[in-house]
Design a protein around this motif. Structure first.
Motif, PDB file in Angstrom:
ATOM      1  N   ASP A 126      15.356  28.656  55.193  1.00 57.19           N
ATOM      2  CA  ASP A 126      14.785  28.790  53.849  1.00 57.19           C
ATOM      3  C   ASP A 126      13.443  28.090  53.710  1.00 57.19           C
ATOM      4  O   ASP A 126      12.706  28.361  52.791  1.00 57.19           O
ATOM      5  N   ASP A 127      13.120  27.206  54.602  1.00 57.48           N
ATOM      6  CA  ASP A 127      11.885  26.471  54.439  1.00 57.48           C
ATOM      7  C   ASP A 127      11.340  26.146  55.833  1.00 57.48           C
ATOM      8  O   ASP A 127      11.995  25.459  56.607  1.00 57.48           O
ATOM      9  N   SER A 128      10.143  26.649  56.116  1.00 55.37           N
ATOM     10  CA  SER A 128       9.585  26.441  57.448  1.00 55.37           C
ATOM     11  C   SER A 128       9.387  24.971  57.767  1.00 55.37           C
ATOM     12  O   SER A 128       9.416  24.558  58.915  1.00 55.37           O
ATOM     13  N   GLN A 129       9.187  24.167  56.714  1.00 54.91           N
ATOM     14  CA  GLN A 129       8.951  22.743  56.963  1.00 54.91           C
ATOM     15  C   GLN A 129      10.208  22.034  57.448  1.00 54.91           C
ATOM     16  O   GLN A 129      10.124  21.010  58.103  1.00 54.91           O
ATOM     17  N   THR A 130      11.383  22.570  57.118  1.00 55.75           N
ATOM     18  CA  THR A 130      12.610  21.966  57.632  1.00 55.75           C
ATOM     19  C   THR A 130      13.134  22.742  58.836  1.00 55.75           C
ATOM     20  O   THR A 130      13.819  22.184  59.686  1.00 55.75           O
TER      21      THR A 130
ATOM     22  N   SER B  40       4.976  31.915  56.810  1.00 57.07           N
ATOM     23  CA  SER B  40       5.350  30.581  56.347  1.00 57.07           C
ATOM     24  C   SER B  40       5.182  29.526  57.442  1.00 57.07           C
ATOM     25  O   SER B  40       4.882  28.376  57.162  1.00 57.07           O
ATOM     26  N   PRO B  60       5.494  20.184  47.195  1.00 52.08           N
ATOM     27  CA  PRO B  60       6.155  21.460  47.493  1.00 52.08           C
ATOM     28  C   PRO B  60       6.047  22.471  46.350  1.00 52.08           C
ATOM     29  O   PRO B  60       5.913  23.678  46.594  1.00 52.08           O
ATOM     30  N   ARG B  64       4.426  26.217  46.819  1.00 49.47           N
ATOM     31  CA  ARG B  64       5.109  27.496  46.591  1.00 49.47           C
ATOM     32  C   ARG B  64       4.312  28.437  45.693  1.00 49.47           C
ATOM     33  O   ARG B  64       4.485  29.640  45.749  1.00 49.47           O
TER      34      ARG B  64
END
Lengths: 245, 82
Positions: A126-130, B40, B60, B64
């Protein structure tokens, strides 16, 4: 007859998932220290999927061939595959040892699926940063990381457009990539196909494991990661387009 | 130093070229990241580099909201002016 066998298989899948994740796993996981529980869950999962793949073959739901099985042996590698059907992941989980998969976030909310995702430590995209740190950690621990670079099920024959995360993760981890090619003739459980649409002919399913790709041999190591990831992704897209053609 | 819109915009175009081999001639403030084929995972790289340049994290929620090159200029300007 094959209709009954196919529908029965899906029932077996559902009951099997209930049995494994609501009975066997809770009853046995306590014997393993928390740190290795996901790895234990993945062993359990692999055994269950192997049983299911064999069940589908024996009951005549599909004809099944695995080509280049020896190339799947190994650890800490990025396994990429095209994604025509729901059954792709069944096949990969049955044959890839210690497999951590990058999954679509919405899957974590699907009944019967969300729980094994959590137990096995699969990674929600869901999140590229994680996503990046989680994927790198899994590879470092020796797990094999499964990614579908198309991001979602894609009808066979469509132009190959890959997300860049697989290439990016492999480059940053210094891991090799094992390409897997999945073919269903005819397709079942593809995008827009319902579970009760059973093909007229028995599907011939072929899983072909391609030769391992070492990113540093394909891409100039001096390039910034972001540029290298683009080039490596194009390399993979070409590989899959050529195979499709 | 990075408070001037034009300077931020120029830096961003340079980053896009260095990180993603995007021809600066293709870039206008209205260009969306989708048009530039920045996904992303690329965005994470871009944010890391912006962070190095301005010394501030992009929250964040702001991240977004970003759709276009101009949006980034906006966010960076606001953060550096604070």
């Amino acid at each position: 007859m094959r209709f009954a066998a196919t529908v029965l298989s899906y029932l077996v899948y559902g009951l099997g998932a209930l049995l494994v994740w609501w009975l066997i796993y809770p009853a046995t996981a306590w014997r393993h220290p928390p740190a290795v529980r996901p790895a234990y869950a993945r062993r359990l999962s692999r055994r269950a999927f192997r049983f299911f793949v064999e069940w589908m073959r024996r009951t005549g739901v599909w004809d099944f061939h695995l080509e280049g099985a020896q190339r799947l042996r190994g650890r800490g590698r990025v396994i990429v595959a095209n994604h025509p059907s729901f059954l792709d992941i069944v096949l990969l989980f049955a044959f890839v040892e210690d497999a951590v998969c990058v999954v679509k976030p919405s899957l974590a909310r699907v009944p019967l699926v969300g729980r094994p995702i959590r137990c096995c430590g699969h990674i929600r995209a869901d999140d590229s940063q994680t996503l990046l740190p989680a994927a790198l950690a899994a590879l470092r621990q020796g797990a094999n990381l499964i990614l579908f670079p198309q991001g979602t099920r894609t009808p066979p024959g469509e132009p190959c457009r890959f997300h860049r995360s697989a290439a990016r993760i492999a480059l940053e981890a210094g891991a090799s990539i094992v390409p897997v090619f999945l073919r269903y003739r005819p397709l079942l459980l593809g995008k827009g196909q319902s579970w009760h649409q059973v093909p007229e002919h028995r599907p011939a399913v072929t899983v072909t494991v391609g030769a391992e790709i070492e990113p540093e041999k394909v891409i100039d190591a001096e390039l910034p990661l972001s540029v290298a990831a683009r080039r490596l992704t194009r390399h993979l897209e070409r590989l899959y387009s050529d195979w499709q053609a | 130093m990075m408070t001037d819109r034009d300077a931020i915009y120029a830096t961003l175009r340079r980053l896009l070229r260095e990180l993603f081999e995007i021809d600066p001639a293709q870039v206008t403030p209205e260009t969306t990241f989708q048009e530039l084929d920045i996904d992303s995972i690329d965005a994470v790289d871009l944010v890391v580099h912006l962070h190095d340049l301005i010394g501030k994290r992009i929250p964040p929620d702001d991240f977004r909201q970003i759709r276009t090159v101009g949006d980034v200029v906006e966010v960076v300007q606001r953060l550096t002016a604070e």
